[in-house]
Scaffold this active site. Structure first.
Site, PDB file in Angstrom:
ATOM      1  N   ASP A 107      29.225  14.317  37.681  1.00 38.81           N
ATOM      2  CA  ASP A 107      28.340  13.914  36.605  1.00 38.81           C
ATOM      3  C   ASP A 107      27.139  13.131  37.146  1.00 38.81           C
ATOM      4  O   ASP A 107      27.318  12.148  37.873  1.00 38.81           O
ATOM      5  CB  ASP A 107      29.153  13.024  35.649  1.00 38.81           C
ATOM      6  CG  ASP A 107      28.430  12.734  34.351  1.00 38.81           C
ATOM      7  OD1 ASP A 107      28.301  13.664  33.542  1.00 38.81           O
ATOM      8  OD2 ASP A 107      27.993  11.579  34.167  1.00 38.81           O
ATOM      9  N   GLU A 119      25.902  18.071  38.731  1.00 36.25           N
ATOM     10  CA  GLU A 119      25.303  18.109  37.395  1.00 36.25           C
ATOM     11  C   GLU A 119      24.046  17.249  37.392  1.00 36.25           C
ATOM     12  O   GLU A 119      23.983  16.183  36.815  1.00 36.25           O
ATOM     13  CB  GLU A 119      26.289  17.584  36.331  1.00 36.25           C
ATOM     14  CG  GLU A 119      25.780  17.816  34.906  1.00 36.25           C
ATOM     15  CD  GLU A 119      25.531  16.536  34.123  1.00 36.25           C
ATOM     16  OE1 GLU A 119      25.574  15.453  34.726  1.00 36.25           O
ATOM     17  OE2 GLU A 119      25.290  16.639  32.912  1.00 36.25           O
TER      18      GLU A 119
END
Lengths: 703, 703
Positions: free
Chosen positions: B396, B425
């Site tokens: 993330d 990401e």
């Protein structure tokens, strides 16, 4: 742009807190130097990548030759290219070093956040205390007592928790003095340095802009009816005023050393020399000496010194040939037979390309056991002639000697004599020619003589000027050499010579001719050969330089133009444009070199905005030049040319004046398509100085 | 291609006798690894430059992960590109190293010269003695007694000075056994090694070819009328057979850890959560634990282990989310407050972007004084889940954490677990996304969701597949994510979903969807927002996956096609071609990836001849695929497409069959221009398998 000395210790960190990537100019990961000329503004670019949203700051660190301390100059962020740019001026000849440092701009980030919170009406008590902390940290790094005191005082202001003080605190937090103090004093904990120091070889201007003239001093007598007399440096010196008057900068002499007697080549390269044959000067060495001796028939070393002095007084520079090979009579053959290739049968190996034998030439064995002494001796040849005022060397066939040797010897010489220029005479595969440029050669011969069609010239010159090669490879466009008489000249006659002269002298700032060119000498030794009949390589060739049909006027005009117009002194400012007739070549020498960063093999132009920030906008008064050449030496040709008016900032509607520097004629042009007609019997080319539209006044649009 | 072990000491020299340049694949001067997948043939290229005319030989040295000894494989000279090429197969996952060595082929040069002299009828007595010398030198380096004896014997033959022996001597000099012996035994004195060892990260195949499916296990219950029940790993496991049956490879779960209570976000990201609100799983940590704990409502670690096992048994792999941030209730906040940003007022700094505050999230301070323990703890999170069978992590927002941390942690994990895949990401500036790829991320999210026009897709996908980025950046084309509901899907409805699914799954071998996509979920929280209404990020969203209008058939068909056709499993084999109607996108997935060397930013294709020499020609039976997509979800569109028949080796005159993998229809096409009509209400695309002309039989030319 502000420049300041930086603390050397601060630059020594190793953790890559930020990524610094794609630093330019960089050649092969920093393995080789890029090239610049003294006075150039070096533009440095870098991608700087950091996580998150903090502000980043960066500078270029650089030092000139001999400098102990780094100087620094700030890098500026260019949002559009997500890239940082800075610059410095390379104001001395020699080897420069630079690198990039980046760090988190803790203060800038804090200040920006503070402003945003204030604008949003949020509480900033904690932020002000953080500002005080930054001030105190900075106060501990500064050496200036005044700065320290001011910073501590600022911290106290920011820490003042009384409600009444808030306005004063905020004002102090955001004022410019505080900003400047921090910029000076704050030592960022995450200072990150690019992983390599990069180097730049800065040459004197002659390394990029010069007109060369090649002559054999032994031919410098006046022709008469009898057999020619061997010319001397005295004779050669009498040629110098004429050469200077034509506007040349460099006079290059083939080897001036004693010439070997064994297997001496006769006239027209015959194997059996006659008694009076002078031999090829590239077969170096006899009983009178080798590479540091002078052929007695030319004179003495004092004569040479005088010759150099006289040249210098005329603004001419003397370039010598540096040909690392020996005749069998060279002193080294006796003194150091181990410096050559000794065969199993005890003989010394001569050059050969079976079945051809070159028995008059012994190549050196650069990897012999006594390599160190051999290499030093080769280096000392340069040093000897440098002492005698020679600062430019045309190096014969460097691609047949180890690249490692060239890299060593050029650096070793330039360390002490950074103004020495090395000109590579390598006609070999492109990658090998480029490798010599990377290793250190200042400039190089090219394939120019074999590029005579407009499409071939365009393709080749784009390769030279619009690829990363511009960073390290400088072509010197010789229109002919003692070894290369191209058939275009053989068949095209005087017009062909005028065309090739103009192309050589306007396409690139470095060009040259070998004497005889101005006299349209173009008889090959046999049909289809590139060798001259009665080549000067093997015999004396006195000439009458004012003989009828000479193109001295063309030469004089060309060299004067080159000196007057900066656009003709630049290398990478060449672009080709459309002429609808394919026998006509149309190119622009822009007023200024494009500001391009070569990242990998991709050109990244620098935006005008960034150029302004870097203070590298072109000076006023420099004008574009458009060159249009009919390459057909036999017939007049006409065409529409497509003028790149948009690139030159000219309106589609506004007429503009172009002034032919060859004839003085002025024409009024309009828009992109304009008509030209070029008659090779009159003027095969236009060299058009472009006057900005405001100065347009009168003229015809059909030059 | 012969491969042999080489003497390690022989590789340790430092003088650059030859220049070895432009070695590929190389990334940023060797600073970073390039990427390959296990089984790939690594093609190595190099420019090798040496003076003079001697022959050169070269090889690539390489070693796999854990190898002590270098292996070698010969480089072959390609005259056309003046470049050397070789290859080796990366047959294991992990970090490979390679470099290049070159040397003068003394024997080859001698042999060639000898032949030439013999052909010219010249005396070769000295040459034969030189050959004997080479044989004796080689005999001293070999460890094989037999080779030594043969070489000494050969030397004796060559040294035989009797006139009668000449024929035998010449025969021996040129025979192949002598050549082979020398190749084995001769140690070149000028062996030169490229100045850097270069590295290659070799991933398992899922690093380049996989279909991803994202699901929130807590939503994996069956919807009914009451308030939804919190799903468990048992519930989620019941979804797995369906997901496997659709043909997915990877099931990715958003964070499965205990969710913070302080400042927990309510439904639709409201600031005030209700008591029963489940919160965002990215606010990690509460009294039940942090990044190595499991949200109790999902089950236990044993439940998780069972879930992973069940997935694996179905051929599915579980990917976890790795989000390095903590809720204020995370155990680390109490145990290691110093791992966070502690402000001057003693509070821990939450994330903010003034005036916005994210008080439910504490970022970590990666440069805190206890950095080493913090980094180790972050690494240990990976190790913990790896022990529980997770080999793929979706990371993330990596671009908000230090790049140096990622480089360290990925290498540290992959050193022991080279099969672990890291999926970045990062939706940030291109250079930052690419930097993460360079540093080690196996694959990355892309801007795909925002590229909906054919021209935008073409431009962006060319950037991904036809630039040096292919060496280190692998895009995974997610068609939607919990954060991104593009307006194209909002307005385009079911046809838009089918179009985007097909594009994602055929443009690149890595693609994914987030659950709900198959049900055409496309209601934004408010007009113009990319957030979903009732986003699953903040509440439970049980679904009926066989609800009417689902596109499960499309998904099943796509994934089956991808598995059946190698052309859809390759990354760099994508080229775009002309469709005359600009709403239609036409591209080719070639049967084989183009053999391209990226030197700088320039692609250099490898010639078919060289490909054959390197044994990297495509295997038989692999077919080209042509994809034609109508990107207009509302109206049928028709166009002529320009088929790249020349690149596919198809004749202008010969008809060829294209077979639609979506419908099974077969069409006979001819030449470049062919007609298509695509109705989004029926099939918005063709995915055409190209059958070589010989197999052409019947069909219409208007699909």
């Amino acid at each position: 742009m502000a420049t300041r000395k930086t603390d050397r210790r601060a630059s020594a960190r190793r953790i890559e807190y930020l990524q610094i990537e794609c630093v330019t100019p960089e050649l092969d990961g920093g393995r080789y130097s890029v090239k610049r000329v003294v006075g150039d503004t070096v533009i440095v670019g870098a991608d700087i990548i950091k996580e998150g949203h903090d502000q980043v700051a960066a500078h270029v660190l650089y030092k000139g030759p001999g400098d102990d301390d780094w100087l620094s100059s700030p890098l500026t962020f260019d949002f559009d290219s997500d890239r940082w740019y800075g610059s410095f001026v390379a104001d001395r000849v020699g080897r420069w070093t630079f690198t990039v440092e980046a760090w988190t701009d803790v203060f800038g980030t804090w200040r920006y956040g503070l402003k945003k919170k204030i604008d949003a009406g949020q509480d900033v008590a904690t932020e002000l205390l953080e500002g005080a902390q930054i001030a105190r940290t900075a106060s501990r790094s500064t050496r200036s007592a005044h700065a320290r005191a001011t910073l501590i005082n600022t911290a106290k202001v920011l820490e003042d928790r009384r409600d009444t003080a808030i306005e004063k605190r905020v004002r102090r937090a955001l004022d410019d003095e505080f900003l400047a103090l921090i910029a000076e004093a704050y030592r960022p904990p995450d200072l990150t340095r690019y992983r390599r120091d990069l180097t730049i070889t800065v040459d004197r201007e002659r390394g990029r802009f010069a007109a060369w003239y090649e002559m054999f001093p032994r031919s410098a007598t006046t022709p008469d009816h009898g057999p020619p007399r061997h010319g001397t440096f005295h004779d050669a010196a009498r040629r110098l005023p004429g050469i200077a008057e034509l506007g040349f900068d460099v006079v290059y002499l083939p080897p001036i050393h004693p010439i070997g007697r064994s297997f001496r080549k006769g006239k027209n390269n015959s194997l059996a020399a006659q008694l009076d044959d002078v031999g090829s000067p590239w077969a170096i060495g006899n009983e009178h000496g080798g590479h540091t001796a002078i052929e007695p028939a030319l004179g003495t070393i004092e004569d040479f010194d005088n010759f150099v002095r006289e040249a210098n007084e005329l603004g001419l520079e003397i370039a010598l040939d540096y040909a690392l090979q020996c005749s069998p009579d060279h002193p080294w053959v006796k003194e150091h037979p181990d410096w050559f290739h000794v065969r199993v049968d005890g003989t010394i190996k001569y050059a050969e390309n079976p079945p051809k034998k070159y028995q008059d030439i012994y190549p050196l064995n650069f990897w012999c056991d006594d390599r160190q002494n051999l290499w030093n001796a080769c280096r000392d040849i340069f040093l000897y002639w440098i002492e005698h005022g020679v600062k430019t060397f045309r190096v014969d066939n460097p691609h047949t000697k180890p690249l490692a040797f060239w890299e060593w010897v050029i650096q070793d010489v330039q360390r002490v004599h950074p103004d020495v220029i090395f000109f590579s005479e390598a006609f070999t595969r492109p990658k090998r020619m480029k490798a010599l440029g990377k290793l250190g050669f200042t400039m190089s011969y090219t394939y120019f003589t074999w590029k005579n069609e407009p499409w071939a010239l365009e393709q080749y010159l784009e390769e030279l000027t619009q690829t990363p090669a511009v960073e390290y490879f400088r072509g010197n466009l010789f229109a002919n050499t003692p070894d290369i008489l191209n058939e275009y000249l053989v068949h095209g006659g005087r017009a062909a010579f005028r065309i090739r002269l103009l192309l050589a002298g306007t396409l690139l700032p470095l060009y040259g001719i070998y004497s005889g060119f101005e006299l349209i000498e173009n008889v090959p030794v046999q049909p289809g050969s590139e060798e001259y009949l009665n080549s000067e390589k093997y015999e004396l060739r006195p000439r009458s330089f004012d003989a009828e049909g000479n193109i001295n006027d063309d030469i004089r005009r060309l060299n004067a133009m080159r000196r007057a117009h900066p656009a003709l002194q630049r290398y990478a400012n060449l672009t080709f444009h459309k002429a609808e007739n394919p026998t006509i070549l149309f190119y622009r020498k822009a007023a200024w070199e494009p500001l391009v960063q070569w990242t990998g093999s991709k050109p990244h132009p620098i935006s005008p905005k960034m150029a302004e920030a870097l203070d590298v906008v072109p000076p006023g008064g420099v004008q574009d030049i458009l060159v249009i050449v009919n390459t057909d030496p036999f017939r007049p040709q006409e065409t529409m040319v497509h003028v790149p008016i948009r690139e030159m900032g000219i309106d589609e509607e506004q007429p503009y004046i172009v002034e032919d520097l060859l004839t003085g004629a002025r024409f009024m042009w309009r828009g992109v398509r304009n008509y030209v007609r070029l008659d090779p019997a009159v003027e095969p080319a236009h060299v058009l100085l472009v006057h900005p539209p405001s100065s347009a006044a009168s003229g015809s649009n059909q030059p």
